[in-house]
Design a protein around this motif. Sequence first.
Motif, PDB file in Angstrom:
ATOM      1  N   SER A 144       0.812  -1.227   0.000  1.00 56.08           N
ATOM      2  CA  SER A 144       0.000   0.000   0.000  1.00 56.08           C
ATOM      3  C   SER A 144       0.843   1.274   0.000  1.00 56.08           C
ATOM      4  N   LEU A 145       0.189   2.371  -0.402  1.00 54.66           N
ATOM      5  CA  LEU A 145       0.825   3.691  -0.346  1.00 54.66           C
ATOM      6  C   LEU A 145       1.230   4.009   1.089  1.00 54.66           C
TER       7      LEU A 145
ATOM      8  N   ILE B 284       5.008   5.058   2.210  1.00 49.99           N
ATOM      9  CA  ILE B 284       5.310   6.333   2.882  1.00 49.99           C
ATOM     10  C   ILE B 284       5.870   6.051   4.274  1.00 49.99           C
TER      11      ILE B 284
ATOM     12  N   ILE C  52       2.950  12.197   9.679  1.00 54.24           N
ATOM     13  CA  ILE C  52       1.511  12.489   9.792  1.00 54.24           C
ATOM     14  C   ILE C  52       0.780  11.921   8.570  1.00 54.24           C
ATOM     15  N   CYS C  53       1.382  12.111   7.379  1.00 53.04           N
ATOM     16  CA  CYS C  53       0.786  11.550   6.154  1.00 53.04           C
ATOM     17  C   CYS C  53       0.684  10.039   6.278  1.00 53.04           C
TER      18      CYS C  53
ATOM     19  N   LEU D 177      -2.216   9.190   8.655  1.00 52.40           N
ATOM     20  CA  LEU D 177      -3.550   9.440   8.087  1.00 52.40           C
ATOM     21  C   LEU D 177      -3.900   8.467   6.967  1.00 52.40           C
ATOM     22  N   THR D 178      -2.891   8.106   6.144  1.00 53.56           N
ATOM     23  CA  THR D 178      -3.180   7.122   5.099  1.00 53.56           C
ATOM     24  C   THR D 178      -3.459   5.763   5.751  1.00 53.56           C
TER      25      THR D 178
ATOM     26  N   LEU E 192      -4.860   5.227   8.781  1.00 53.69           N
ATOM     27  CA  LEU E 192      -6.225   5.264   9.323  1.00 53.69           C
ATOM     28  C   LEU E 192      -7.260   5.174   8.203  1.00 53.69           C
ATOM     29  N   THR E 193      -6.990   5.884   7.090  1.00 54.76           N
ATOM     30  CA  THR E 193      -7.920   5.857   5.950  1.00 54.76           C
ATOM     31  C   THR E 193      -8.021   4.449   5.376  1.00 54.76           C
ATOM     32  N   GLN E 194      -6.853   3.795   5.227  1.00 54.19           N
ATOM     33  CA  GLN E 194      -6.833   2.437   4.684  1.00 54.19           C
ATOM     34  C   GLN E 194      -7.667   1.496   5.568  1.00 54.19           C
TER      35      GLN E 194
END
Lengths: 227, 227
Positions: free
Chosen positions: B122-123, B127, B175-176, B179-180, B182-184
């Motif tokens: 995953s992205l 990251i 932080i990115c 957040l990615t 949590l979004t995933q």
Amino acid sequence: MQTTTVTYRYQRSASGLTVGAHLFGFLAIILMLVWLLHYRGGLDYDSDNSDRVFNVHPFLMFFGFIFFAGEAMMAYKTVLSAHKVQKYVHAMFHLIALCSGIFGICAVFKYHDMNNIGDMNSLHSWIGLSTFILYCLQWVLGFATFLFPRASERTAIRIVPWHMSGGRALLYLSICAALTGLTQKSTFLGVEHMLSHRELNLINFTGLSILLFGIFVDLSVALARYV
Amino acid sequence: MQTTTVTYRYQRSASGLTVGAHLFGFLAIILMLVWLLHYRGGLDYDSDNSDRVFNVHPFLMFFGFIFFAGEAMMAYKTVLSAHKVQKYVHAMFHLIALCSGIFGICAVFKYHDMNNIGDMNSLHSWIGLSTFILYCLQWVLGFATFLFPRASERTAIRIVPWHMSGGRALLYLSICAALTGLTQKSTFLGVEHMLSHRELNLINFTGLSILLFGIFVDLSVALARYV
């Protein structure tokens, strides 16, 4: 003499940073276009196919909003002209970003309407819309302070560090919005078995390029004071 | 006299920024604990239940890694002591963050092993791991330059702006990553119908608090030079 050497070295690096920002910015645009045109059926705001309407959203939010906002932030380094001209270019690029952002956000609301999907449920939408509202406020405040009706020199000088730091925070906020958006889309497509490994890699590389664009823009602004 | 007034005003604001950072930092920890303990079955690195192993990951990556890294960045403002003490606290907090990060990353690899899920697709993972590797490099470089063996005063002064800007960029990168992540997780749970609207809101508020923690830490560092 020592000071001159240090200044020169930073100047070279800071130019390298704007070149890097452009490199990753254009790379992200190309990768995103390949993704949307080749894998996702293209872009069309007025289409009956809701997927094509949706695709306008990521494209305008990056190329229209984030990319132009980044260019606006770098205008004081890239536009080789008088400070006043740089200031107008800065405001103008931010205005283009703002207008593109409005259309980009409308596209996703239209997509939701076409598919009866509720609005503003995801973390991506919360971050994205808050960022955009704060961005509009920052633009209006910046315009009123530095262009028209223009605050006094003393007030303007006092506001500059807040305007710069706020702008840089907003850049990162918009990058966070973009990356959570890409993650949401790729996770959704992945769980629904609508995503090949190749497309996933393409989305990831697009996300990384957007992130690196943001970092290079930020560093070129952050280190500008040493130039 | 004029300079004194301006300095004083920024000082007040900069203190407000560290207070804000702590507020959102603790809020994020509490919200995340409510989420993991009440909705996701708790945390346990040695559990046979892979979900409990997984839950160690978001907790350690925020509370262990991001929160302590943020505290380390603010140490020069929050630790009211000699500069040398502040520097040791800064390095020590970053070391705690680094160690927590290692355990946090191990937890998610263990979860993948337990469920035969491929790593690094995953992205978020791209990251996250890049950020962590760059963070380790930044720590080693910082240690070698400012603590031991220590570079010359001239070199150290030259490196400070890069160290600071790099550190701030790494904060936003982490932080990115958060957040990615949590979004995933929330998108995955949502598509699989394993997520109530209440839990989604809790995850979103956790994400927003993490984001605001990052912004307040960054602004408190960015505006520190005006104090």
